[in-house]
Design a protein around this motif. Structure first.
Motif, PDB file in Angstrom:
ATOM      1  N   ARG A  21       0.691  -1.302   0.103  1.00 55.60           N
ATOM      2  CA  ARG A  21       0.038  -0.031  -0.004  1.00 55.60           C
ATOM      3  C   ARG A  21       0.851   1.385  -0.075  1.00 55.60           C
ATOM      4  O   ARG A  21       0.557   2.234  -0.541  1.00 55.60           O
ATOM      5  N   ASP A  22       1.690   1.300   0.759  1.00 52.47           N
ATOM      6  CA  ASP A  22       2.770   2.611   1.174  1.00 52.47           C
ATOM      7  C   ASP A  22       4.110   2.219   1.587  1.00 52.47           C
ATOM      8  O   ASP A  22       4.451   1.959   2.525  1.00 52.47           O
ATOM      9  N   ASN A  23       5.045   1.915   0.255  1.00 48.70           N
ATOM     10  CA  ASN A  23       6.193   1.368   0.726  1.00 48.70           C
ATOM     11  C   ASN A  23       7.251   2.450   1.310  1.00 48.70           C
ATOM     12  O   ASN A  23       8.199   2.146   1.849  1.00 48.70           O
ATOM     13  N   TYR A  24       6.779   3.479   1.396  1.00 49.55           N
ATOM     14  CA  TYR A  24       7.586   4.770   1.890  1.00 49.55           C
ATOM     15  C   TYR A  24       7.121   5.472   3.146  1.00 49.55           C
ATOM     16  O   TYR A  24       7.516   6.132   3.815  1.00 49.55           O
ATOM     17  N   GLY A  25       5.696   5.126   3.271  1.00 49.48           N
ATOM     18  CA  GLY A  25       4.992   5.412   4.606  1.00 49.48           C
ATOM     19  C   GLY A  25       4.750   7.033   4.189  1.00 49.48           C
ATOM     20  O   GLY A  25       4.276   7.831   5.090  1.00 49.48           O
ATOM     21  N   THR A  26       4.798   7.461   3.112  1.00 47.45           N
ATOM     22  CA  THR A  26       4.261   8.904   2.595  1.00 47.45           C
ATOM     23  C   THR A  26       3.115   9.250   2.854  1.00 47.45           C
ATOM     24  O   THR A  26       2.577  10.330   3.300  1.00 47.45           O
ATOM     25  N   LYS A  27       2.239   8.404   2.570  1.00 42.13           N
ATOM     26  CA  LYS A  27       0.702   8.807   2.928  1.00 42.13           C
ATOM     27  C   LYS A  27       0.615   9.001   4.500  1.00 42.13           C
ATOM     28  O   LYS A  27      -0.238   9.853   4.827  1.00 42.13           O
ATOM     29  N   THR A  28       1.135   8.233   5.303  1.00 47.51           N
ATOM     30  CA  THR A  28       1.033   8.564   6.784  1.00 47.51           C
ATOM     31  C   THR A  28       1.711   9.888   7.103  1.00 47.51           C
ATOM     32  O   THR A  28       1.154  10.581   7.844  1.00 47.51           O
ATOM     33  N   SER A  29       2.820  10.135   6.622  1.00 47.73           N
ATOM     34  CA  SER A  29       3.622  11.244   6.768  1.00 47.73           C
ATOM     35  C   SER A  29       2.665  12.521   6.385  1.00 47.73           C
ATOM     36  O   SER A  29       2.595  13.648   7.305  1.00 47.73           O
TER      37      SER A  29
END
Length: 700
Positions: free
Chosen positions: A559-567
């Motif tokens: 879903r979000d390999n870099y955690g960008t959506k969470t950030s």
């Protein structure tokens, strides 16, 4: 796994010898299975001395080809890694020694137990009562020597220096010849049974380091088991074997629905004895309320205030607003774990500790989160005076140690057969499997640094001693993200209603700690949380959480390999506070590959390529597609955030010529490649840019 096997932490003659031993066992098993299945096609060998050894000798070409190919490719790999020629030679000799040892040991057994026509019946041809095979079915005389089943053979190797003529057996009593094969089948079956029992017993030694053989040897052992089992099925059922295997798969699939035949992997530390949480959209909506949002929002504001006070206290220019740093780290197994730890160690050291002081949030997936969680724990231990040097290279060495050997061994001797052992955590009992093996080996490699529970990080995060870390594995059944944090973070799941937008908004993420509050979510082992975000399919088991129906989770990278959506969601939620109290946000992206679009090559696809390319390209472009999406989301942030956002990449050198393994094992060459990547021109430019942004913040 195969070309540079590692044992007890190093590539050595012994590691190659163990791998050679497993190859030799595979070759012996192949020939035993072939002899049992096809030996009756060459009935003349029953009249020869040591019939199985003769069969083995004439069937050895496949094994020789395998060994020659292996030694060639292993030598090439070792030489390309910088190993000197003499050492390569000793490794290859170690491999051959292990292989020859098990073959000679096996042939010694058959030399003493195999009986030919004369030994079994004597020169007079007197019949003896045969002993039946255990693992394989007896073959009737009429079918055993049916002419249409025999293969025409004119010559054979009677020794490695002599070719002999296959003589006629018409003058022999076919029933007596049949007894020879039955006796030899029995000896072969005993050998197979002893091998399978030995493998089962080995599963009890998976916690002992000496039993954790190289992963390549474990995989070869798995192939050996497969050959022995399928040959037994073929021997018993012949033409019905395929139908039986299909039926067995269908029956096994049906039986796996029942607890007696199914032991799913679980998250260690949580309670599975209590009433499971109800996993439904209606139940999830109860946790997404304005009241929870408000409480969690003000709770995190206190964390941000503590972060601000800390940075003002450590700043030499206390009249300046600090930069806030978010670290987004990529998945990618051991290469990402080592790169995330080493690169941020290097950067923080070059900035005299200012990087971690300014970091508020760490997100990402898989190996990257393992590496950053380790660095965060070391950062906490440094503040507690438990370690002296946060930047000691010893920690990088710990992070780069092999994890795959133990996982591969347990997969072969335990998960592929029967899970016989279990362990207790509180009142809960869990089966030992490769998920458990992964956590045990990781914690051992990291000197138990990540052996804490989730709630043990609540206070250090709240006091802003360490950055917040949000782990976000993917829920398999519905594609949602599971957000794991010791802090209450319902605001990351909450969607603000807008007057000018009328839409049926789907709930995109689930807050772990609030949803599983009655199942001891805070007692979750932190290593289990990291394993959930690192669960690549088949390599490690999908984790089943205590809900009804069970919530199954796996790798965050889907879903979000870099955690960008969470950030970005965190930034959006606290945008007004961040605008007023910081001089901007820096998002560090720790990447296991350079950020760039794929070059489309002009070629003519074959039919098979044209059929497979749609699915293959979807997987190949999974992460670059996320890059496209994330870049758009960051650009849109200018519409709702008045501060500055700087994106800085730190990328490991990982190109087609020097491709790093996507694995939990790295070769020495790969470790050096990762270690030296911090000195690349692009990473040095990123470091200079980061130093300038943090040290030259504008005044209030």
């Amino acid at each position: 796994m195969f070309l540079t096997p590692e044992y007890m932490g190093e590539v050595s003659v012994l590691s190659f010898a163990i791998l050679g031993f497993s190859f030799g066992g595979f070759i012996v098993a192949f020939n035993i299975s072939s002899y049992i299945t096809n030996g009756h096609r060459f009935p003349f060998i029953a009249t020869l001395s040591r019939p199985f050894i003769k069969y083995f000798m004439n069937n050895l070409a496949w094994g020789v080809i395998l060994v020659v190919l292996y030694t060639y490719f292993a030598s090439q790999q070792l030489l390309s890694d910088g190993t000197d020629k003499f050492t390569v030679l000793t490794y290859i000799l170690g491999f051959i020694s292990g292989l020859v040892f098990i073959i000679l040991l096996s042939l010694g057994y058959f030399a003493n137990t195999n009986k030919d026509f004369t030994k079994l019946h004597g020169s007079s041809g007197k019949k003896e009562v045969p002993i039946g095979a255990i693992l394989h079915k007896r073959v009737k005389v009429d079918s055993f020597f049916s002419k249409d089943r025999e293969w025409n053979v004119e010559t054979y190797l009677s020794s490695f220096r002599k070719i002999s003529i296959a003589r006629s057996i018409d003058h022999y009593d076919s029933h007596m010849l049949n007894q020879v094969f039955k006796q030899n089948h029995f000896n072969a079956a005993l050998f197979e049974i002893a091998a399978i029992i030995s493998i089962i017993l080995l599963s009890f030694g998976s916690n002992i380091d000496y039993f954790n053989i190289p992963a390549g040897a474990s995989i070869t052992l798995m192939f050996t088991i497969f050959i022995m089992v399928t040959s037994a099925i073929h021997s018993w059922f012949r033409g019905w074997a395929s139908a039986l295997l299909i039926t067995a798969v269908l029956v096994g699939n049906f039986a796996s629905k029942f607890p007696l035949f199914h032991s799913p992997n679980k998250a260690y530390g949580m309670s599975y004895n209590k009433t499971p949480a109800v996993y439904s959209t209606a139940e999830l909506q109860k946790h997404i309320s304005k009241e929870n949002f408000r409480d969690d929002f003000f709770h995190t504001l206190k964390i941000l205030e503590n972060w601000r006070k800390k940075n003002l206290l450590h700043s030499s220019k206390q009249k300046e607003k600090p930069k806030m740093v978010f670290i987004n780290t990529t998945g990618g197994g051991m290469r990402s774990s080592m790169w995330s730890l080493h690169s941020m160690q290097y950067v923080d050291s070059a900035m005299n500790g200012q990087l971690l002081h300014h970091t508020q949030l760490i997100t990402g997936s898989s190996g990257g989160m393992v590496g950053m969680s380790y660095l965060r724990e070391l950062y906490l231990q440094k503040q507690e005076n438990k370690i002296e040097n946060l930047y000691d290279n010893h920690y990088v060495q710990c992070m780069s140690k092999d994890v795959l050997n133990r996982v591969g061994f347990v997969l072969t001797v335990n998960d592929m057969l029967i899970k016989l052992r279990s362990f207790k955590d509180g009142d809960n009992e869990f089966k030992i499997d490769r998920g458990y093996a992964f956590e045990q080996q990781l914690n051992k490699n990291l000197e138990e640094a990540l052996g804490k529970r989730l709630d043990e990080y609540y206070l250090p995060e709240f006091q802003a001693k360490i950055p917040m870390a949000i782990i976000s594995p993917t829920i398999v059944s519905d594609g949602r993200r599971l957000l794991i944090s010791p802090q209450p973070i319902s605001y990351l799941s909450y969607t603000f209603p807008q007057d000018n937008i009328r839409n049926n908004v789907l709930l995109e993420s689930v807050e772990f700690k609030r949803f599983f509050k009655n199942q001891d979510a805070g007692n979750l082992r932190y290593s289990s949380a990291l394993r959930m975000t690192s669960t690549f399919p088949y390599i490690m088991p999908i984790v089943n959480l205590p809900s009804d129906p069970p919530m199954k989770v796996m790798d965050s990278g889907l879903r979000d390999n870099y955690g960008t959506k969470t950030s970005l969601k965190f930034l959006y939620t606290f945008r007004h506070w961040i605008e007023q109290n910081t001089s901007g946000v820096i998002i560090l992206q720790i990447r296991d590959t350079e950020k760039k679009t794929r070059e489309v090559k002009k070629n003519t696809d074959s039919f098979i390529t044209s059929v497979s390319s749609p699915i293959g390209n979807i997987y190949k472009n999974l992460f670059i597609t996320q890059d496209y999406e994330h870049d758009q989301l960051i650009q849109y942030a200018s519409e709702w955030f008045d501060g500055t956002i700087d994106i800085i990449d730190f990328s490991v050198e990982n190109n087609e010529k020097n491709q790093l393994s996507l694995s939990w094992h790295l070769t020495e060459k790969e470790k050096k490649q990762i270690y030296n990547s911090v000195h690349s021109e692009s990473n040095q430019e990123s470091l200079s840019r980061l130093q300038e942004l943090i040290t030259n913040s504008p005044k209030k």
